[in-house]
Design a protein around this motif. Structure first.
Motif, short mmCIF file in Angstrom:
data_model
loop_
_atom_site.label_atom_id
_atom_site.label_comp_id
_atom_site.label_asym_id
_atom_site.label_seq_id
_atom_site.Cartn_x
_atom_site.Cartn_y
_atom_site.Cartn_z
N GLU A 240 -26.91 56.74 36.18
CA GLU A 240 -27.53 56.79 37.49
C GLU A 240 -27.94 58.23 37.74
OE1 GLU A 240 -26.60 55.37 42.08
OE2 GLU A 240 -24.95 55.81 40.71
N GLY A 241 -29.26 58.44 37.92
CA GLY A 241 -29.74 59.81 38.11
C GLY A 241 -29.97 60.51 36.78
N THR A 242 -29.68 61.81 36.71
CA THR A 242 -29.92 62.59 35.51
C THR A 242 -28.63 62.72 34.70
OG1 THR A 242 -29.47 64.64 36.69
CG2 THR A 242 -31.76 63.89 36.61
N ASP A 243 -28.82 63.05 33.42
CA ASP A 243 -27.68 63.24 32.52
C ASP A 243 -28.17 64.12 31.37
OD1 ASP A 243 -25.73 63.06 30.52
OD2 ASP A 243 -25.17 61.01 31.06
N ASP A 244 -27.90 65.40 31.45
CA ASP A 244 -28.42 66.34 30.46
C ASP A 244 -27.85 66.10 29.07
OD1 ASP A 244 -30.21 67.75 32.08
OD2 ASP A 244 -28.59 68.98 32.90
N LEU A 245 -26.59 65.69 28.97
CA LEU A 245 -26.01 65.43 27.66
C LEU A 245 -26.72 64.26 27.00
CD1 LEU A 245 -23.91 65.94 25.49
CD2 LEU A 245 -22.32 64.45 26.76
N LEU A 246 -26.92 63.19 27.75
CA LEU A 246 -27.65 62.04 27.20
C LEU A 246 -29.09 62.42 26.89
CD1 LEU A 246 -27.99 59.09 26.44
CD2 LEU A 246 -28.22 58.53 28.87
N CYS B 49 -33.62 64.63 32.25
CA CYS B 49 -33.37 66.08 32.27
C CYS B 49 -33.23 66.59 33.71
CB CYS B 49 -34.52 66.82 31.61
SG CYS B 49 -34.39 66.92 29.82
N THR B 50 -32.30 67.49 33.89
CA THR B 50 -32.18 68.18 35.18
C THR B 50 -33.18 69.31 35.28
OG1 THR B 50 -29.81 67.68 35.23
CG2 THR B 50 -30.59 69.42 36.69
N ASP B 51 -33.34 70.05 34.20
CA ASP B 51 -34.22 71.22 34.16
C ASP B 51 -35.65 70.76 33.89
OD1 ASP B 51 -35.59 73.56 33.66
OD2 ASP B 51 -34.00 74.44 32.43
N PRO B 52 -36.61 71.10 34.75
CA PRO B 52 -37.99 70.63 34.54
C PRO B 52 -38.66 71.24 33.31
CG PRO B 52 -37.88 72.13 36.42
CD PRO B 52 -36.46 71.84 36.03
N ALA B 53 -38.22 72.40 32.85
CA ALA B 53 -38.87 73.04 31.69
C ALA B 53 -38.71 72.21 30.42
CB ALA B 53 -38.35 74.45 31.50
N PRO B 54 -37.47 71.87 30.00
CA PRO B 54 -37.37 71.00 28.81
C PRO B 54 -37.93 69.60 29.07
CG PRO B 54 -35.20 71.39 29.79
CD PRO B 54 -36.14 72.33 30.46
N ALA B 55 -37.86 69.14 30.31
CA ALA B 55 -38.43 67.82 30.61
C ALA B 55 -39.93 67.82 30.32
CB ALA B 55 -38.17 67.45 32.07
#
Length: 954
Positions: free
Chosen positions: A387-393, A424-430
């Protein structure tokens, strides 16, 4: 039938979608899509044409008739379309139950999201198909599965695609390629589907739209059938209420049954009946009234699978059915049962349960499922549990995408990158992962960007990643010059104002490779291309296999431009002589060596190398990154050897493998084949396409092949004025005259062109290069003598010309039969002009034209019997007569040419990309035309008079 990946004879009726579930392990359901599925987007196929609307009885009759025609050798495609619950699968079950002597290949689409590439084909029992394999190549594997099924029983093969709307597009495209070539096959393809959108399976829809298949729209139950159903379930209602329900539901059996099972509703007295689209609410109502343990069991099943699993399968995620739960679910119409297994009745049932359940409970079950799964299944369960973001996943998905990309599984990689970007939480890698997804989308044979992608690229125009995607999109569409211009518009170009350094993300490396590749095909200065390639070497961080091949190809072109074609051989000096022993990782070397072999006219080497590369591409061991160049080179090698039927097959295969545009080298090769066959209209069509492409994208290497094709077209033209109208691209000729070591493959046609342009000096310059480096074949001297003789003839020195042509006639071998026919045609003309008897030379020319199946110039026939006489015109009018002998179709000639070489039916089928049944069909037609009844008699007949068949025996 114990599994969906097998064939079966006399199949029994089965439960819905059982075969698909039997083949696979339990899979998760992606509860909500994370992003639009852009990998399936395609150009619209236009408005849907009218279809035949049928009821169940009419559909049964139509399918039975189609099966009968297939039994008689008429392959057929029938697509049964209808809304959910209209009885498509029931009709399919009735057909499979009735087809007692039929060999069955059953496959179904997955409703759980995006299926793997070639998932459907593997359900038919094909060997594993790598995603990098193009659909025309995958069709070979499907062909073998169909052939194997055809050997099982006495009846036809019934190939079923259940839930076509969910089938993977690669498998469907492969099936379309198989159907294109089916002739005489005892094959019936039946697909069931919900109404297809314009971007879903466009190739199959085009086939239906053009009348090459039948689309039947199922309207549901007729009134009588609805009455019988109502009488069985609610006999107290009566005929009038049954008719009212039938009209209300439109005859949809699923909706009708759901209303008849509503015990809480007085159907006879109700002023307003529930809308059919409330089916989901009805399922939810039934589910909510169940005991808690039964609800948990059904929900666990919906999380784990889309159809069938063992009765105790839900225990793996901590949910065990209580005694009586399965029976309760079955009575509620929410569960199907068969020995040892349980299943979901319908995809709508599953969707309704998942939507009604507590989202936290669904996510909990997905987390448990992820813990017992691995690989792709574990990732999918983790996505559904998030649910929401998950940077590890997101990082795990990006790593999986990178692995898929490296293995050439670009559609799957594109999907994983999109999922990663969403989490992704961070928009740059997204953002970078969005770009990566676009790259993998464009690396697919028919991949296109979505409008959302275009908006994103516009918002970040000028950045290196955006430039890579934009440039790659133009190159994928064949717009090389536009792509080169857009690439050069990027800001922050590597090396600008600073020393370039390797880029760990690989974007600068890709940028430099694309610049070099686009520049090569856009007539950029060779020094600029060299600089781009040098940047790529410096900037290379982590190797990207999708781009290293292009880098190697550019390097090969540059080496040839610097050192000539013989100097380029140093690139593959370390490869084993036997192409079979060349490592798979070095397959690009086979391409380079094979193309070089053609250009040096070392035909046996070229055909061996390129033929082995073709086998690897067909088997999915490697992907074709040459944009059809190796198909064109192999076709030209076979063309020069006189194997025109095989050359036509290879060229057509190459064109089918690249649906976005017709590559200029393939168009030129097809023009040469059509020209020598006498089909000048087709030759002109292909020439026009090649010219149009190269006018916008002046790519020097294909331009040389276009010149060859133009010269061949003029050589066979019956109008003598064609030579005076000949206007080639002079830039190509100037480049060749400036080349210190031009290749024999181009020289022998360019010298002819220069003669027609009244440039004997230029022609002589090229002629003098033949054989100079010692790498030419034995017959090259005869080609040199022929061309030198034509120079002498143009200068008025008939005696000198005749002497050179006499020597050419002695030296030209049968390795290049069309050149031999041309040589003896020229010799006959010069003998006739000199007053000598031309009959012997003319007869030899006629013999070779007829062996090749080529039209014979009328003057050649005349010279066979003409007495010695005074000099004739320089340009005899080569008005063609029709080739004598048996009038076989193009496909019949292709089959005959291979059969006469001793290939088995199976080998012939593989070579032509058809089934054994199609080979038998064409052989049967040949038998009927020539009056024989066996392959032995046919072979003897051809060998006794090959010219009558236009077959060249070696």
């Amino acid at each position: 039938m114990p599994g969906g990946s097998r064939c079966c004879v006399q199949p029994a009726a089965r439960g819905r979608r059982g075969t698909c579930a039997e083949r696979t392990a339990p899979v998760q359901v992606r509860h909500l899509p994370l992003w639009e599925d852009r990998t399936r987007m395609s150009a619209p196929v236009g408005p849907t044409p009218p279809t035949d609307r049928v009821d169940a009885a009419t559909l049964d009759a139509a399918l039975s008739a189609a099966l009968g025609r297939a039994s008689g050798g008429e392959p057929e495609l029938v697509v049964v379309e209808g809304a959910p619950g209209t009885g498509k699968s029931a009709a399919l079950d009735r057909l499979m139950a009735a087809a007692r002597d039929t060999s069955l290949l059953y496959g179904c689409g997955r409703s759980d999201g995006d299926p793997p590439a070639y998932d459907l084909l593997e359900q038919y029992g094909t060997e594993p198909v790598p995603e990098r394999c193009a659909p025309p190549m995958a069709a070979q594997m499907l062909r073998r599965a169909v052939d194997a099924a055809g050997q099982i029983g006495p009846g036809p093969v019934l190939l079923v695609v259940d839930d076509l709307q969910w089938a993977d597009p690669e498998s469907v495209d492969a099936l379309v390629h198989l159907l294109r070539r089916a002739r005489g096959d005892r094959l019936l393809v039946v697909a069931t589907t919900r109404p297809l959108g314009p971007g879903t399976h466009p190739a199959l829809q085009r086939r239906l739209d053009t009348g090459l298949g039948r689309r039947l729209t199922l309207t549901g139950l007729d009134l009588a059938s609805a009455g019988r159903l109502a009488d069985r379930l609610r006999p107290e209602l009566g005929a009038a209420v049954a008719e009212s329900l039938w009209r209300h539901t439109g005859g949809n059996p699923l909706f009708l049954r759901s209303l008849l099972e509503r015990t809480d509703l007085d159907l006879a007295a109700a002023a307003e009946l529930p809308a059919p689209d409330e089916y989901g609410r009805q399922i939810t109502d039934r589910w909510s009234r169940l005991a808690e343990s039964a609800r948990e069991t059904l929900l666990a099943m919906c999380v784990l699978t889309e159809s069938w699993l063992p009765e105790t399968g839900t225990a793996a995620i901590g949910v065990s059915p209580a005694p009586g739960d399965l029976a309760l679910l079955e009575r509620a119409g929410l569960l199907l049962r068969r020995p040892g297994e349980v299943g979901i009745p319908h995809a709508l049932t599953r969707a309704a349960v998942l939507q009604a359940a507590d989202p936290d409970a669904v996510r909990t079950l997905h987390r448990r499922a992820a813990a017992i799964s691995d690989g792709a299944a574990a990732l999918d369960h983790r996505i559904a549990a998030t649910e929401g973001t998950d940077d590890l996943l997101a990082d795990d998905l990006a790593a999986a995408a990178q692995d898929l990309h490296d293995r050439g599984a670009h559609r799957s990689a594109a999907r994983r990158y999109l999922q990663s970007a969403r989490l992704c939480t961070d928009p740059a890698p997204a953002l970078l992962r969005r770009y990566e997804s676009m790259v993998d989308t464009l690396l697919q044979p028919t991949g296109r960007l979505s409008p959302g992608d275009a908006e994103l690229l516009a918002a970040h125009a000028g950045s290196i990643p955006a430039a890579v995607v934009t440039g790659l999109a133009e190159l994928a569409a064949g717009q090389w010059t536009v792509g080169y211009r857009k690439l050069r518009q990027a800001t922050g170009i590597p090396g600008s104002g600073r020393e370039p350094r390797p880029d760990p993300e690989g974007w600068h490396y890709r940028y430099a490779v694309l610049l070099a590749w686009a520049g090569m095909a856009s007539d950029a200065a060779t020094s600029d291309v060299e600089r781009h390639l040098s940047d790529a070497v410096v900037l290379r961080g982590r190797p990207d296999p999708a781009f290293t091949g292009e880098e190697a190809r550019v390097r090969g072109y540059l080496t040839e431009r610097r050192l000539g074609v013989t100097g380029a051989r140093e690139l593959f000096a370390g490869l084993p002589d036997d192409p079979v022993r060349v490592p798979t990782a070095a397959s690009l070397g086979l391409l380079a060596r094979g193309v070089t072999g053609l250009r040096l006219c070392l035909l046996d080497e070229a055909i061996a190398d390129l033929g082995e590369l073709r086998r690897r591409v067909e088997d999915g061991a490697v992907s074709d990154i040459s944009n059809g160049a190796f198909f064109a080179a192999l076709a030209c090698s076979l063309w020069l050897r006189g194997e025109w039927d095989r050359a036509a097959v290879i060229a057509r295969q190459g064109t089918e493998s690249f649906p976005r545009y017709e590559a200029p080298h393939l168009a030129a090769a097809q023009s040469m084949i059509a020209s020598v066959r006498g089909d000048l209209a087709a030759a002109d069509t292909h020439l026009g396409r090649a010219r149009a492409f190269l006018a916008d994208h002046p790519w020097p290497e294909p331009e040389r092949l276009l010149l060859n094709a133009e010269v061949v077209r003029v050589l066979v033209d019956p109008d003598p004025a064609a030579r005076h109208r000949f206007r080639p691209d002079h830039r190509v000729l100037r480049r060749m005259l400036g080349n210190r070591a031009p290749a024999l493959w181009e020289v022998m046609f360019a010298a002819q062109a220069l003669l027609w342009l009244d440039d004997p000096v230029g022609a002589t310059t090229l002629i003098d290069t033949i054989g100079r480096d010692g790498s030419a074949p034995a017959w090259a001297g005869a080609v040199r003598d022929r061309l030198a003789g034509l120079v002498r003839e143009a200068a008025g020195d008939l005696a000198g010309a005749l002497g050179l042509l006499e020597r050419a006639g002695t030296g030209i071998g049968d390795e290049v039969p069309w050149l031999r026919a041309l040589t003896f045609t020229d010799l006959a003309r010069l003998r006739h002009r000199s007053g000598a008897a031309a009959g012997e030379a003319a007869a030899e020319a006629r013999r070779w034209f007829r062996l090749l199946g080529a039209p014979v110039p009328a003057d050649v026939d005349r010279w066979v019997t003409a007495p010695a006489g005074p000099a004739g015109p320089v340009d005899p009018a080569p008005v063609r007569d029709s080739t004598p002998g048996w009038q076989l179709s193009e496909r019949e000639r292709e089959v005959l040419a291979l059969v006469i070489q001793g290939l088995s039916h199976q080998q012939t089928a593989r070579e032509l990309f058809v089934t054994r049944s199609t080979v038998n069909f064409h052989l049967g037609n040949i038998y009927a035309k020539v009056g024989v009844s066996s392959r032995h008699d046919l072979t003897a007949m051809v060998r006794s008079d090959p010219a009558a068949f236009g077959i060249l025996l070696r």
